[in-house]
Design a protein around this motif. Structure first.
Motif, PDB file in Angstrom:
ATOM      1  N   ARG A   1      -8.466  34.939 -23.411  1.00 56.35           N
ATOM      2  CA  ARG A   1      -7.044  34.651 -23.247  1.00 56.35           C
ATOM      3  C   ARG A   1      -6.840  33.287 -22.615  1.00 56.35           C
ATOM      4  O   ARG A   1      -6.000  32.501 -23.030  1.00 56.35           O
ATOM      5  N   ARG A   2      -7.615  32.976 -21.570  1.00 54.54           N
ATOM      6  CA  ARG A   2      -7.476  31.675 -20.902  1.00 54.54           C
ATOM      7  C   ARG A   2      -7.885  30.535 -21.834  1.00 54.54           C
ATOM      8  O   ARG A   2      -7.249  29.482 -21.840  1.00 54.54           O
ATOM      9  N   LEU A   3      -8.921  30.751 -22.648  1.00 52.32           N
ATOM     10  CA  LEU A   3      -9.340  29.731 -23.622  1.00 52.32           C
ATOM     11  C   LEU A   3      -8.204  29.441 -24.596  1.00 52.32           C
ATOM     12  O   LEU A   3      -7.878  28.280 -24.855  1.00 52.32           O
ATOM     13  N   PHE A   4      -7.587  30.481 -25.125  1.00 56.52           N
ATOM     14  CA  PHE A   4      -6.496  30.282 -26.073  1.00 56.52           C
ATOM     15  C   PHE A   4      -5.285  29.636 -25.407  1.00 56.52           C
ATOM     16  O   PHE A   4      -4.589  28.841 -26.033  1.00 56.52           O
ATOM     17  N   GLU A   5      -5.025  29.969 -24.167  1.00 63.23           N
ATOM     18  CA  GLU A   5      -3.936  29.315 -23.443  1.00 63.23           C
ATOM     19  C   GLU A   5      -4.216  27.819 -23.274  1.00 63.23           C
ATOM     20  O   GLU A   5      -3.325  27.001 -23.405  1.00 63.23           O
ATOM     21  N   ARG A   6      -5.477  27.497 -23.031  1.00 61.70           N
ATOM     22  CA  ARG A   6      -5.843  26.090 -22.865  1.00 61.70           C
ATOM     23  C   ARG A   6      -5.746  25.319 -24.180  1.00 61.70           C
ATOM     24  O   ARG A   6      -5.362  24.153 -24.198  1.00 61.70           O
ATOM     25  N   LEU A   7      -6.099  25.973 -25.270  1.00 56.31           N
ATOM     26  CA  LEU A   7      -6.092  25.320 -26.590  1.00 56.31           C
ATOM     27  C   LEU A   7      -4.709  25.240 -27.210  1.00 56.31           C
ATOM     28  O   LEU A   7      -4.490  24.457 -28.123  1.00 56.31           O
TER      29      LEU A   7
ATOM     30  N   VAL B   1      -0.770  37.337 -15.289  1.00 53.21           N
ATOM     31  CA  VAL B   1      -0.369  38.162 -16.427  1.00 53.21           C
ATOM     32  C   VAL B   1      -1.541  38.335 -17.383  1.00 53.21           C
ATOM     33  O   VAL B   1      -1.760  39.419 -17.927  1.00 53.21           O
ATOM     34  N   SER B   2      -2.339  37.280 -17.584  1.00 53.04           N
ATOM     35  CA  SER B   2      -3.536  37.384 -18.419  1.00 53.04           C
ATOM     36  C   SER B   2      -4.490  38.435 -17.865  1.00 53.04           C
ATOM     37  O   SER B   2      -5.046  39.244 -18.605  1.00 53.04           O
ATOM     38  N   ALA B   3      -4.679  38.434 -16.551  1.00 49.72           N
ATOM     39  CA  ALA B   3      -5.589  39.386 -15.916  1.00 49.72           C
ATOM     40  C   ALA B   3      -5.058  40.816 -16.047  1.00 49.72           C
ATOM     41  O   ALA B   3      -5.812  41.743 -16.368  1.00 49.72           O
ATOM     42  N   VAL B   4      -3.758  40.995 -15.836  1.00 52.13           N
ATOM     43  CA  VAL B   4      -3.163  42.330 -15.964  1.00 52.13           C
ATOM     44  C   VAL B   4      -3.284  42.822 -17.401  1.00 52.13           C
ATOM     45  O   VAL B   4      -3.656  43.972 -17.647  1.00 52.13           O
ATOM     46  N   GLU B   5      -2.996  41.963 -18.355  1.00 53.31           N
ATOM     47  CA  GLU B   5      -3.101  42.340 -19.769  1.00 53.31           C
ATOM     48  C   GLU B   5      -4.532  42.761 -20.108  1.00 53.31           C
ATOM     49  O   GLU B   5      -4.752  43.776 -20.784  1.00 53.31           O
ATOM     50  N   ALA B   6      -5.498  41.992 -19.634  1.00 54.01           N
ATOM     51  CA  ALA B   6      -6.902  42.315 -19.898  1.00 54.01           C
ATOM     52  C   ALA B   6      -7.285  43.653 -19.279  1.00 54.01           C
ATOM     53  O   ALA B   6      -7.991  44.458 -19.893  1.00 54.01           O
ATOM     54  N   MET B   7      -6.812  43.924 -18.069  1.00 48.69           N
ATOM     55  CA  MET B   7      -7.152  45.181 -17.397  1.00 48.69           C
ATOM     56  C   MET B   7      -6.505  46.389 -18.072  1.00 48.69           C
ATOM     57  O   MET B   7      -7.135  47.441 -18.215  1.00 48.69           O
ATOM     58  N   VAL B   8      -5.253  46.253 -18.498  1.00 54.34           N
ATOM     59  CA  VAL B   8      -4.577  47.362 -19.186  1.00 54.34           C
ATOM     60  C   VAL B   8      -5.284  47.658 -20.503  1.00 54.34           C
ATOM     61  O   VAL B   8      -5.564  48.820 -20.830  1.00 54.34           O
ATOM     62  N   GLY B   9      -5.606  46.615 -21.250  1.00 53.29           N
ATOM     63  CA  GLY B   9      -6.329  46.798 -22.505  1.00 53.29           C
ATOM     64  C   GLY B   9      -7.684  47.444 -22.284  1.00 53.29           C
ATOM     65  O   GLY B   9      -8.099  48.333 -23.035  1.00 53.29           O
ATOM     66  N   ALA B  10      -8.368  47.032 -21.243  1.00 51.69           N
ATOM     67  CA  ALA B  10      -9.682  47.596 -20.935  1.00 51.69           C
ATOM     68  C   ALA B  10      -9.578  49.041 -20.474  1.00 51.69           C
ATOM     69  O   ALA B  10     -10.438  49.865 -20.800  1.00 51.69           O
ATOM     70  N   ALA B  11      -8.531  49.381 -19.725  1.00 51.35           N
ATOM     71  CA  ALA B  11      -8.352  50.768 -19.272  1.00 51.35           C
ATOM     72  C   ALA B  11      -8.151  51.697 -20.469  1.00 51.35           C
ATOM     73  O   ALA B  11      -8.742  52.783 -20.539  1.00 51.35           O
ATOM     74  N   ILE B  12      -7.348  51.269 -21.413  1.00 48.06           N
ATOM     75  CA  ILE B  12      -7.158  52.056 -22.629  1.00 48.06           C
ATOM     76  C   ILE B  12      -8.479  52.145 -23.389  1.00 48.06           C
ATOM     77  O   ILE B  12      -8.869  53.220 -23.857  1.00 48.06           O
ATOM     78  N   GLY B  13      -9.181  51.015 -23.485  1.00 48.52           N
ATOM     79  CA  GLY B  13     -10.481  50.996 -24.145  1.00 48.52           C
ATOM     80  C   GLY B  13     -11.488  51.909 -23.468  1.00 48.52           C
ATOM     81  O   GLY B  13     -12.312  52.543 -24.135  1.00 48.52           O
ATOM     82  N   TYR B  14     -11.435  51.980 -22.153  1.00 45.96           N
ATOM     83  CA  TYR B  14     -12.351  52.836 -21.387  1.00 45.96           C
ATOM     84  C   TYR B  14     -12.177  54.300 -21.772  1.00 45.96           C
ATOM     85  O   TYR B  14     -13.141  55.011 -22.051  1.00 45.96           O
ATOM     86  N   ILE B  15     -10.941  54.734 -21.832  1.00 46.40           N
ATOM     87  CA  ILE B  15     -10.656  56.123 -22.194  1.00 46.40           C
ATOM     88  C   ILE B  15     -11.152  56.419 -23.614  1.00 46.40           C
ATOM     89  O   ILE B  15     -11.817  57.427 -23.853  1.00 46.40           O
ATOM     90  N   VAL B  16     -10.861  55.514 -24.526  1.00 45.74           N
ATOM     91  CA  VAL B  16     -11.303  55.687 -25.913  1.00 45.74           C
ATOM     92  C   VAL B  16     -12.827  55.657 -26.002  1.00 45.74           C
ATOM     93  O   VAL B  16     -13.443  56.471 -26.692  1.00 45.74           O
TER      94      VAL B  16
ATOM     95  N   MET C   1       6.487  27.966 -22.473  1.00 52.30           N
ATOM     96  CA  MET C   1       5.692  28.191 -21.285  1.00 52.30           C
ATOM     97  C   MET C   1       4.632  29.240 -21.607  1.00 52.30           C
ATOM     98  O   MET C   1       4.913  30.251 -22.228  1.00 52.30           O
ATOM     99  N   GLY C   2       3.416  28.997 -21.157  1.00 47.97           N
ATOM    100  CA  GLY C   2       2.300  29.893 -21.427  1.00 47.97           C
ATOM    101  C   GLY C   2       2.249  31.075 -20.477  1.00 47.97           C
ATOM    102  O   GLY C   2       3.045  31.201 -19.548  1.00 47.97           O
ATOM    103  N   GLN C   3       1.308  31.895 -20.739  1.00 44.54           N
ATOM    104  CA  GLN C   3       1.107  33.094 -19.921  1.00 44.54           C
ATOM    105  C   GLN C   3       0.376  32.710 -18.630  1.00 44.54           C
ATOM    106  O   GLN C   3      -0.578  31.948 -18.658  1.00 44.54           O
ATOM    107  N   SER C   4       0.813  33.260 -17.503  1.00 45.35           N
ATOM    108  CA  SER C   4       0.164  32.938 -16.231  1.00 45.35           C
ATOM    109  C   SER C   4      -1.201  33.616 -16.146  1.00 45.35           C
ATOM    110  O   SER C   4      -1.490  34.571 -16.871  1.00 45.35           O
ATOM    111  N   ARG C   5      -2.033  33.126 -15.254  1.00 40.62           N
ATOM    112  CA  ARG C   5      -3.356  33.736 -15.053  1.00 40.62           C
ATOM    113  C   ARG C   5      -3.226  35.190 -14.613  1.00 40.62           C
ATOM    114  O   ARG C   5      -4.000  36.044 -15.028  1.00 40.62           O
TER     115      ARG C   5
END
Length: 71
Positions: free
Chosen positions: A62-68, A7-22, A1-5
């Motif tokens: 992330r959504r592209l890779f989930e689709r592929l 969870v994809s959005a949460v993952e992207a936001m957490v990664g971006a928040a860390i990226g923002y600080i850096v 089973m793939g990652q839900s939309r």
């Protein structure tokens, strides 16, 4: 089973928040080396703009890779 939309959005936001600080910390150290002057508020704004783009980019990739991904 793939990652839900969601969870994809949460993952992207957490990664971006860390990226923002850096990114903001890096800007504050690197900009002066290149003669660029930006205050804290300007650095936060610049970081926020790039973070918004990063969230959208991460989510779409992330959504592209989930689709592929073969199921």
């Amino acid at each position: 089973m793939g990652q839900s939309r969601r969870v994809s959005a949460v993952e992207a936001m957490v990664g971006a928040a860390i990226g923002y600080i850096v990114a903001v910390a890096t800007q504050m150290m690197v900009f002066p080396i290149f003669g660029l002057r930006a205050g804290v508020i300007e650095n936060l704004g610049i970081g926020l703009a790039f973070t918004a783009v990063s969230v959208v980019r991460s989510y779409l990739v992330r959504r592209l890779f989930e689709r592929l991904h073969p199921r």
